[in-house]
Every structure is written in structure tokens, then in C-alpha cells.
Design a protein around this motif. Structure first.
Motif, PDB file in Angstrom:
ATOM      1  N   PHE A  58       0.988  -0.981   0.385  1.00  0.00           N
ATOM      2  CA  PHE A  58       0.307   0.037  -0.067  1.00  0.00           C
ATOM      3  C   PHE A  58       1.012   1.239  -0.180  1.00  0.00           C
ATOM      4  O   PHE A  58       0.350   2.521  -0.038  1.00  0.00           O
ATOM      5  N   GLN A  59       2.014   0.660  -0.072  1.00  0.00           N
ATOM      6  CA  GLN A  59       3.248   2.150   0.312  1.00  0.00           C
ATOM      7  C   GLN A  59       2.945   3.320   1.243  1.00  0.00           C
ATOM      8  O   GLN A  59       2.774   4.789   0.846  1.00  0.00           O
ATOM      9  N   ILE A  60       2.580   3.103   2.330  1.00  0.00           N
ATOM     10  CA  ILE A  60       1.997   3.404   3.455  1.00  0.00           C
ATOM     11  C   ILE A  60       3.064   4.808   3.803  1.00  0.00           C
ATOM     12  O   ILE A  60       3.234   5.463   4.243  1.00  0.00           O
ATOM     13  N   GLY A  61       4.273   3.486   4.476  1.00  0.00           N
ATOM     14  CA  GLY A  61       5.493   4.478   4.373  1.00  0.00           C
ATOM     15  C   GLY A  61       5.590   5.755   3.530  1.00  0.00           C
ATOM     16  O   GLY A  61       6.165   7.215   3.432  1.00  0.00           O
ATOM     17  N   ASN A  62       5.545   5.708   1.968  1.00  0.00           N
ATOM     18  CA  ASN A  62       5.001   6.822   0.619  1.00  0.00           C
ATOM     19  C   ASN A  62       4.443   8.152   1.624  1.00  0.00           C
ATOM     20  O   ASN A  62       4.930   8.761   1.396  1.00  0.00           O
ATOM     21  N   MET A  63       2.983   7.818   1.240  1.00  0.00           N
ATOM     22  CA  MET A  63       2.532   8.264   2.029  1.00  0.00           C
ATOM     23  C   MET A  63       2.478   8.859   3.122  1.00  0.00           C
ATOM     24  O   MET A  63       2.304  10.481   3.307  1.00  0.00           O
ATOM     25  N   VAL A  64       3.034   8.944   3.923  1.00  0.00           N
ATOM     26  CA  VAL A  64       3.326   9.344   5.692  1.00  0.00           C
ATOM     27  C   VAL A  64       4.730   9.596   5.285  1.00  0.00           C
ATOM     28  O   VAL A  64       4.591  11.519   6.429  1.00  0.00           O
ATOM     29  N   GLY A  65       5.488   9.923   4.336  1.00  0.00           N
ATOM     30  CA  GLY A  65       6.564  10.444   4.210  1.00  0.00           C
ATOM     31  C   GLY A  65       6.307  11.979   3.295  1.00  0.00           C
ATOM     32  O   GLY A  65       6.438  12.897   2.923  1.00  0.00           O
ATOM     33  N   SER A  66       5.417  11.751   2.129  1.00  0.00           N
ATOM     34  CA  SER A  66       5.021  12.660   1.667  1.00  0.00           C
ATOM     35  C   SER A  66       4.108  13.657   1.814  1.00  0.00           C
ATOM     36  O   SER A  66       4.109  15.047   1.924  1.00  0.00           O
ATOM     37  N   ALA A  67       3.256  13.390   3.253  1.00  0.00           N
ATOM     38  CA  ALA A  67       2.444  13.945   3.925  1.00  0.00           C
ATOM     39  C   ALA A  67       3.432  15.391   5.116  1.00  0.00           C
ATOM     40  O   ALA A  67       2.448  16.265   4.590  1.00  0.00           O
ATOM     41  N   PHE A  68       5.181  14.856   5.047  1.00  0.00           N
ATOM     42  CA  PHE A  68       5.427  15.649   5.524  1.00  0.00           C
ATOM     43  C   PHE A  68       6.455  16.898   5.080  1.00  0.00           C
ATOM     44  O   PHE A  68       7.186  17.458   5.013  1.00  0.00           O
ATOM     45  N   GLY A  69       5.568  16.740   3.510  1.00  0.00           N
ATOM     46  CA  GLY A  69       7.082  17.325   2.500  1.00  0.00           C
ATOM     47  C   GLY A  69       6.375  18.477   2.413  1.00  0.00           C
ATOM     48  O   GLY A  69       6.902  19.402   1.992  1.00  0.00           O
ATOM     49  N   GLY A  70       4.964  18.795   3.053  1.00  0.00           N
ATOM     50  CA  GLY A  70       5.181  20.714   3.445  1.00  0.00           C
ATOM     51  C   GLY A  70       4.970  21.474   4.224  1.00  0.00           C
ATOM     52  O   GLY A  70       5.043  22.534   4.652  1.00  0.00           O
ATOM     53  N   VAL A  71       6.362  21.196   5.463  1.00  0.00           N
ATOM     54  CA  VAL A  71       6.900  20.764   6.279  1.00  0.00           C
ATOM     55  C   VAL A  71       8.321  22.111   6.030  1.00  0.00           C
ATOM     56  O   VAL A  71       9.015  21.287   4.816  1.00  0.00           O
ATOM     57  N   THR A  74      13.207  23.738   8.693  1.00  0.00           N
ATOM     58  CA  THR A  74      13.854  23.366  10.294  1.00  0.00           C
ATOM     59  C   THR A  74      13.042  22.014  11.326  1.00  0.00           C
ATOM     60  O   THR A  74      13.638  21.136  12.043  1.00  0.00           O
ATOM     61  N   ALA A  75      11.763  22.184  10.934  1.00  0.00           N
ATOM     62  CA  ALA A  75      11.282  21.343  12.081  1.00  0.00           C
ATOM     63  C   ALA A  75      11.242  19.590  10.748  1.00  0.00           C
ATOM     64  O   ALA A  75      11.460  19.215  11.295  1.00  0.00           O
ATOM     65  N   MET A  76      12.012  19.976   9.294  1.00  0.00           N
ATOM     66  CA  MET A  76      11.921  18.710   8.850  1.00  0.00           C
ATOM     67  C   MET A  76      12.750  17.934   9.222  1.00  0.00           C
ATOM     68  O   MET A  76      13.765  16.801   9.448  1.00  0.00           O
ATOM     69  N   SER A  77      14.283  18.671   9.912  1.00  0.00           N
ATOM     70  CA  SER A  77      15.457  18.402   9.840  1.00  0.00           C
ATOM     71  C   SER A  77      15.174  17.356  11.602  1.00  0.00           C
ATOM     72  O   SER A  77      15.579  16.727  11.446  1.00  0.00           O
ATOM     73  N   VAL A  85       9.728   9.645  10.850  1.00  0.00           N
ATOM     74  CA  VAL A  85       8.715   8.292   9.941  1.00  0.00           C
ATOM     75  C   VAL A  85       9.300   7.322   9.536  1.00  0.00           C
ATOM     76  O   VAL A  85       7.918   6.241  10.097  1.00  0.00           O
ATOM     77  N   ASP A  86       9.540   6.968  10.308  1.00  0.00           N
ATOM     78  CA  ASP A  86      10.347   5.474   9.899  1.00  0.00           C
ATOM     79  C   ASP A  86       9.898   4.791  11.526  1.00  0.00           C
ATOM     80  O   ASP A  86       9.414   3.502  11.396  1.00  0.00           O
TER      81      ASP A  86
END
Length: 106
Positions: A58-71, A74-77, A85-86
Motif C-alpha cells: 500500500f506504500q504507506i511509508g511513502n504516503m507518510v513521507g509525502s505528508a511531511f512534504g509541506g513542513v 527546520t521542522a523537517m530536520s 517517519v520510520d
């Protein structure tokens, strides 16, 4: 005198039989306990494999990773530093594993 020795031999044999049967039953119980534990471990490994396959398909890990794309950066670091994400991916695997185990009857 010989009958006394024969009787003593029978008594000793019956006493040893009790000890040997206890040892046999202990060994059989240990063997069945080990088999039970090995079966439980095998079922858990199988359920984890199925859950990982489901989450990957279902590529849920990719969906979770892409959900953080708009952050912001600094928050992403911080998200990358703490491997959030892991962590979410492992929690989703665990939840799916629990679901699979409940289907198996655990």
C-alpha cells in the motif's frame, strides 16, 4: 535368602521406575513447551512478514513521507533527526501485525 534379594531387586526397580518416569515426563513436558514456543515464534514471524508486505504494497511509508512534504526545513530536520517517519512506519507495521495475529487467533 535369594527370594529376599529378588524381592529387594523388584522394590529397587519399582523405585527407579518412578524416578525414570518422572524424568521422562519432565523431558516430554520440556519438549512440548519448546515446540509450543517455537510455533508461537514462527507464527509471529509469519504475521510480521505478512504485515510488512501489506504496508509495503500500500506504500504507506511513502504516503507518510509525502505528508511531511509541506513542513518547513527546520521542522523537517527535526523529523529526520528523530526518524519520525520510520517510527510511524514501525507503528503501522506493528498495528497490521496485531491485526494479522488476531485473524490467526492470538
Amino acid at each position: 535368602m535369594e527370594s529376599f534379594e529378588a524381592l529387594q531387586w523388584i522394590v529397587d526397580w519399582l523405585g527407579n521406575l518412578r524416578e525414570e518416569s518422572d524424568s521422562f515426563f519432565e523431558q516430554a513436558l520440556l519438549w512440548f513447551a519448546a515446540l509450543y514456543i517455537e510455533t508461537k515464534i514462527w507464527v509471529a514471524e509469519m504475521a510480521w512478514s505478512v504485515a510488512s508486505t501489506i504496508v509495503d504494497s500500500f506504500q504507506i511509508g511513502n504516503m507518510v513521507g509525502s505528508a511531511f512534504g509541506g513542513v518547513n526545513s527546520t521542522a523537517m530536520s527535526y523529523i529526520n533527526y528523530f526518524k519520525l517517519v520510520d517510527c510511524i512506519n514501525v507503528l503501522l507495521n506493528a498495528a497490521t501485525t496485531r491485526f494479522i495475529l488476531s485473524m490467526v487467533g492470538w
